[in-house]
Design an enzyme around this catalytic site. Sequence first.
Site, PDB file in Angstrom:
ATOM      1  N   ASP A  76       1.068  -4.942 -20.190  1.00 16.78           N
ATOM      2  CA  ASP A  76       2.100  -5.917 -19.817  1.00 16.78           C
ATOM      3  C   ASP A  76       1.868  -6.482 -18.421  1.00 16.78           C
ATOM      4  O   ASP A  76       2.324  -7.577 -18.101  1.00 16.78           O
ATOM      5  CB  ASP A  76       3.496  -5.262 -19.849  1.00 16.78           C
ATOM      6  CG  ASP A  76       4.023  -5.110 -21.267  1.00 16.78           C
ATOM      7  OD1 ASP A  76       3.592  -5.871 -22.147  1.00 16.78           O
ATOM      8  OD2 ASP A  76       4.875  -4.222 -21.485  1.00 16.78           O
ATOM      9  N   HIS A 116      -8.605   7.580  -1.505  1.00 19.80           N
ATOM     10  CA  HIS A 116      -7.523   7.124  -0.631  1.00 19.80           C
ATOM     11  C   HIS A 116      -6.267   6.835  -1.461  1.00 19.80           C
ATOM     12  O   HIS A 116      -5.431   7.706  -1.609  1.00 19.80           O
ATOM     13  CB  HIS A 116      -8.011   5.912   0.174  1.00 19.80           C
ATOM     14  CG  HIS A 116      -7.016   5.395   1.161  1.00 19.80           C
ATOM     15  ND1 HIS A 116      -7.315   4.409   2.071  1.00 19.80           N
ATOM     16  CD2 HIS A 116      -5.710   5.705   1.386  1.00 19.80           C
ATOM     17  CE1 HIS A 116      -6.248   4.160   2.808  1.00 19.80           C
ATOM     18  NE2 HIS A 116      -5.264   4.922   2.411  1.00 19.80           N
ATOM     19  N   HIS A 171       0.837   5.805  -0.937  1.00 20.53           N
ATOM     20  CA  HIS A 171       0.058   6.990  -1.317  1.00 20.53           C
ATOM     21  C   HIS A 171       0.785   7.669  -2.477  1.00 20.53           C
ATOM     22  O   HIS A 171       0.949   8.882  -2.487  1.00 20.53           O
ATOM     23  CB  HIS A 171      -0.097   7.945  -0.136  1.00 20.53           C
ATOM     24  CG  HIS A 171      -1.053   7.459   0.909  1.00 20.53           C
ATOM     25  ND1 HIS A 171      -1.458   8.232   1.968  1.00 20.53           N
ATOM     26  CD2 HIS A 171      -1.712   6.277   1.049  1.00 20.53           C
ATOM     27  CE1 HIS A 171      -2.311   7.539   2.733  1.00 20.53           C
ATOM     28  NE2 HIS A 171      -2.472   6.353   2.192  1.00 20.53           N
ATOM     29  N   TYR A 186       7.965 -13.670 -23.328  1.00 19.25           N
ATOM     30  CA  TYR A 186       8.819 -12.523 -23.019  1.00 19.25           C
ATOM     31  C   TYR A 186       9.851 -12.921 -21.961  1.00 19.25           C
ATOM     32  O   TYR A 186       9.533 -13.662 -21.043  1.00 19.25           O
ATOM     33  CB  TYR A 186       7.938 -11.388 -22.485  1.00 19.25           C
ATOM     34  CG  TYR A 186       8.703 -10.156 -22.081  1.00 19.25           C
ATOM     35  CD1 TYR A 186       8.944  -9.124 -22.990  1.00 19.25           C
ATOM     36  CD2 TYR A 186       9.193 -10.028 -20.783  1.00 19.25           C
ATOM     37  CE1 TYR A 186       9.641  -7.987 -22.608  1.00 19.25           C
ATOM     38  CE2 TYR A 186       9.891  -8.886 -20.400  1.00 19.25           C
ATOM     39  CZ  TYR A 186      10.117  -7.878 -21.312  1.00 19.25           C
ATOM     40  OH  TYR A 186      10.807  -6.761 -20.937  1.00 19.25           O
ATOM     41  N   HIS A 198       0.858  -1.185   0.000  1.00 14.01           N
ATOM     42  CA  HIS A 198       0.000   0.000   0.000  1.00 14.01           C
ATOM     43  C   HIS A 198       0.890   1.230   0.000  1.00 14.01           C
ATOM     44  O   HIS A 198       1.854   1.292   0.750  1.00 14.01           O
ATOM     45  CB  HIS A 198      -0.899   0.004   1.228  1.00 14.01           C
ATOM     46  CG  HIS A 198      -1.703   1.262   1.368  1.00 14.01           C
ATOM     47  ND1 HIS A 198      -2.457   1.769   0.326  1.00 14.01           N
ATOM     48  CD2 HIS A 198      -1.869   2.125   2.400  1.00 14.01           C
ATOM     49  CE1 HIS A 198      -3.052   2.894   0.736  1.00 14.01           C
ATOM     50  NE2 HIS A 198      -2.709   3.129   1.987  1.00 14.01           N
TER      51      HIS A 198
HETATM   52 ZN   LIG Z   1      -3.304   4.736   3.171  1.00  9.44          ZN
END
Ligand SMILES: [Zn+2]
Length: 242
Positions: free
Chosen positions: A119, A170, A96, A228, A94
């Site tokens: 891709d 978010h 930002h 690939y 995660h």
């Molecule tokens: Zn966050």
Amino acid sequence: MLEKLKKEVYEANMQLPKLDLVTFTWGNVSGIDRDSGLFVIKPSGVAYEQLKPEDMVVVNLKGEVVEGKLNPSSDTPTHTVLYNAFSKIGGIVHTHSPWAVSFAAAKMDIPAMNTTHADTFYNAIPAADALTQKEIEEDYEGNTGKVIVRTFKERNLDYEATPGSLVSQHGPFCWGTTPQKAVYNAKVLEVVAEEDYHTLQLTRANSELPQYLLDKHYYRKHGKNAYYGQDNAQSMTHAKRS
Ligand SMILES: [Zn+2]
């Protein structure tokens, strides 16, 4: 406990500032050991330059801390929901990162507009619904995971072919078979978000990829006929000879 995985998760976390995916401490990576049903995640609010492999926290699939001196990332319930729902993923990231957050804030999917996208992601990267007041008050981080799972179900998306999602207002959550691959996918998502932003500035014409180009690029790298890279160099040579 899980020392090898802790090192792997630590290294994946340290990639985030190097790849310009985080500012301050706004990001986290986890990785799971499916045999024991335990995952390892970054501790909450520790600066990347102070982070050590032994600081990583071990958590079970109920979201309970099993080992660790520090508190786990505040996003641990989101990771828990995603590991339970998406049984084949091995790592979650995660961040930002700003281009991804721009699309999330606009509640816009990141459309598949170029081959860089195709891709790695077989579909537009969805912007899952923003959380309601009730969802936020009840279980903010857990419901952040649930809103992603719900979106994938509603849109009939394959989480392996689309290894990431935005949460509206978010930011992005990405995953992969390993923590390293999840970080790779998070960087690809950020790059294509920036590219799409500029494409959308340059033209109002429909610039989404035609299905045949999307298929070409996605299946060149994924699935049984992928060709690939070097992983399958032997089989390619063999195939040509036969
Ligand atoms: Zn966050």
